[in-house]
Design a protein around this motif. Structure first.
Motif, PDB file in Angstrom:
ATOM      1  N   HIS A 101       0.824  -1.214   0.000  1.00  0.00           N
ATOM      2  CA  HIS A 101       0.000   0.000   0.000  1.00  0.00           C
ATOM      3  C   HIS A 101       0.857   1.262   0.000  1.00  0.00           C
ATOM      4  O   HIS A 101       2.042   1.228   0.318  1.00  0.00           O
ATOM      5  CB  HIS A 101      -0.926   0.016   1.226  1.00  0.00           C
ATOM      6  CG  HIS A 101      -0.186   0.191   2.525  1.00  0.00           C
ATOM      7  ND1 HIS A 101       0.525  -0.827   3.117  1.00  0.00           N
ATOM      8  CD2 HIS A 101      -0.030   1.269   3.342  1.00  0.00           C
ATOM      9  CE1 HIS A 101       1.067  -0.397   4.234  1.00  0.00           C
ATOM     10  NE2 HIS A 101       0.763   0.891   4.385  1.00  0.00           N
ATOM     11  N   ASP A 103       0.545   5.119   1.823  1.00  0.00           N
ATOM     12  CA  ASP A 103      -0.188   5.749   2.915  1.00  0.00           C
ATOM     13  C   ASP A 103      -1.006   6.926   2.380  1.00  0.00           C
ATOM     14  O   ASP A 103      -0.560   7.629   1.460  1.00  0.00           O
ATOM     15  CB  ASP A 103       0.784   6.271   3.986  1.00  0.00           C
ATOM     16  CG  ASP A 103       1.437   5.135   4.768  1.00  0.00           C
ATOM     17  OD1 ASP A 103       0.893   4.021   4.757  1.00  0.00           O
ATOM     18  OD2 ASP A 103       2.496   5.389   5.388  1.00  0.00           O
ATOM     19  N   HIS A 251       4.676   0.033   0.200  1.00  0.00           N
ATOM     20  CA  HIS A 251       5.399  -0.675   1.256  1.00  0.00           C
ATOM     21  C   HIS A 251       4.467  -1.678   1.930  1.00  0.00           C
ATOM     22  O   HIS A 251       3.237  -1.596   1.817  1.00  0.00           O
ATOM     23  CB  HIS A 251       5.961   0.307   2.289  1.00  0.00           C
ATOM     24  CG  HIS A 251       4.927   1.169   2.947  1.00  0.00           C
ATOM     25  ND1 HIS A 251       4.410   2.287   2.344  1.00  0.00           N
ATOM     26  CD2 HIS A 251       4.304   1.085   4.153  1.00  0.00           C
ATOM     27  CE1 HIS A 251       3.521   2.862   3.151  1.00  0.00           C
ATOM     28  NE2 HIS A 251       3.431   2.137   4.248  1.00  0.00           N
ATOM     29  N   ARG A 266       7.468   6.741  14.288  1.00  0.00           N
ATOM     30  CA  ARG A 266       7.274   7.255  12.939  1.00  0.00           C
ATOM     31  C   ARG A 266       6.921   8.733  12.964  1.00  0.00           C
ATOM     32  O   ARG A 266       6.079   9.163  13.754  1.00  0.00           O
ATOM     33  CB  ARG A 266       6.141   6.434  12.320  1.00  0.00           C
ATOM     34  CG  ARG A 266       5.427   7.052  11.209  1.00  0.00           C
ATOM     35  CD  ARG A 266       4.331   6.109  10.744  1.00  0.00           C
ATOM     36  NE  ARG A 266       3.481   6.857   9.831  1.00  0.00           N
ATOM     37  CZ  ARG A 266       2.659   6.306   8.957  1.00  0.00           C
ATOM     38  NH1 ARG A 266       2.543   5.015   8.883  1.00  0.00           N
ATOM     39  NH2 ARG A 266       1.955   7.052   8.172  1.00  0.00           N
TER      40      ARG A 266
END
Ligand code: FE2
Length: 279
Positions: A101, A103, A251, A266
């Motif tokens: 996918h 983000d 990713h 993150r």
């Protein structure tokens, strides 16, 4: 020479070497950005960044995403984990990260880039893979590029998550369905002049195409883009700093035991151009 880089695979991924203080100074931010966009994902080992250092570094590279308290609390920090006691809002969706996918496909301007550092690692599994959607596009035959150009794909949360949880409850499906849909071109014409495929499990269907034909096309393109030659698999070590260009890559994380407590920190940089281009 303050920054040097080595290719991790021919088509995607570089390890960069930089003095920790130089990295944090921001003096090499433009070189780092250029390397990131060229290689899709870049990694520096042994950086051992604190949250404050990782946040400060992010700010040298772009526009730090602060989001809402729920999404990115503590000034942009998101704790990526399956542990609901640490991240109650998003732990329930992280199973979807095991599928290829991008983000933020539900946004007009998906995030530009994300910086990850590990805090707890799983002894098995948990590697993160990145596929270069620029390279996958560039290798397509010219006739196919022409065919794909102009097609639009609708991205939905239920398309993104249902394949990861085909035994979902009625309530779970209703929650996914409550998120907005977003239509994006299948080929991203970046302002840099380069083009990439906008592929993600969130891609539900191609607008105006017969459903079976649409499913076949998206599945075939995903299989093409996920070939080993376009993929870098990152095996995490404590101390790593990894940055990926979310606009030109997909990713996914490889499976790992939930009880491992795997946790990454993150920080995300806001998008800088809409997929549909600037009028
Ligand atoms: Fe993700």
């Amino acid at each position: 020479m303050a920054l040097t880089a080595t290719d991790l695979t021919p088509r995607v991924g570089s390890q960069f070497h930089i003095d920790r203080a130089d990295l944090l100074s921001g003096a090499h931010a433009q070189e780092i950005r250029a390397l990131l966009v060229e290689r899709g994902v870049i990694v520096a080992r042994g950086m051992n960044l604190t949250d404050d250092e990782q946040r400060a570094l992010a700010r040298t590279l772009g526009d730090l995403r602060l989001g809402t308290v729920k999404q990115e609390g503590e000034e942009g920090l998101m704790k990526v984990t399956f542990d609901k006691t640490i991240n109650p809002e998003y732990a329930q969706f992280f199973f979807g990260s095991q599928l290829w996918h991008m983000d933020g496909t539900y946004e007009e301007m998906p995030p530009f880039a994300t910086l990850l550092t590990p805090r707890v690692l799983s002894e098995t599994g948990g590697q993160t893979e990145f596929a270069n959607n620029y390279a996958a596009y560039e290798d397509l035959p010219e006739a196919e590029k022409a065919f794909l150009d102009g097609l639009k794909v609708v991205h939905t949360m239920q398309a993104a998550l249902f394949p990861g949880k085909p035994d979902c409850s009625v309530e779970e499906f209703a929650l996914w369905h409550s998120y907005p849909n977003r239509e994006h071109p299948l080929v991203w014409h970046h302002k840099s002049g380069r083009k990439s495929l906008v592929l993600s499990t969130s891609g539900s269907h191609v607008v105006g195409m017969h459903p079976a034909e649409s499913r076949d096309l998206l599945t075939r393109l995903m299989a093409h883009a996920a070939q080993e030659k376009y993929v870098y698999r990152h095996s995490w070590q404590m101390g790593d700093l990894l940055i990926w260009d979310n606009t030109g890559t997909m990713h996914r994380v490889l499976p790992f035991p939930e009880e491992s407590g795997r946790q990454l920190h993150r920080f995300t940089l806001n998008g800088e151009e809409p997929v549909a281009g600037v009028a």
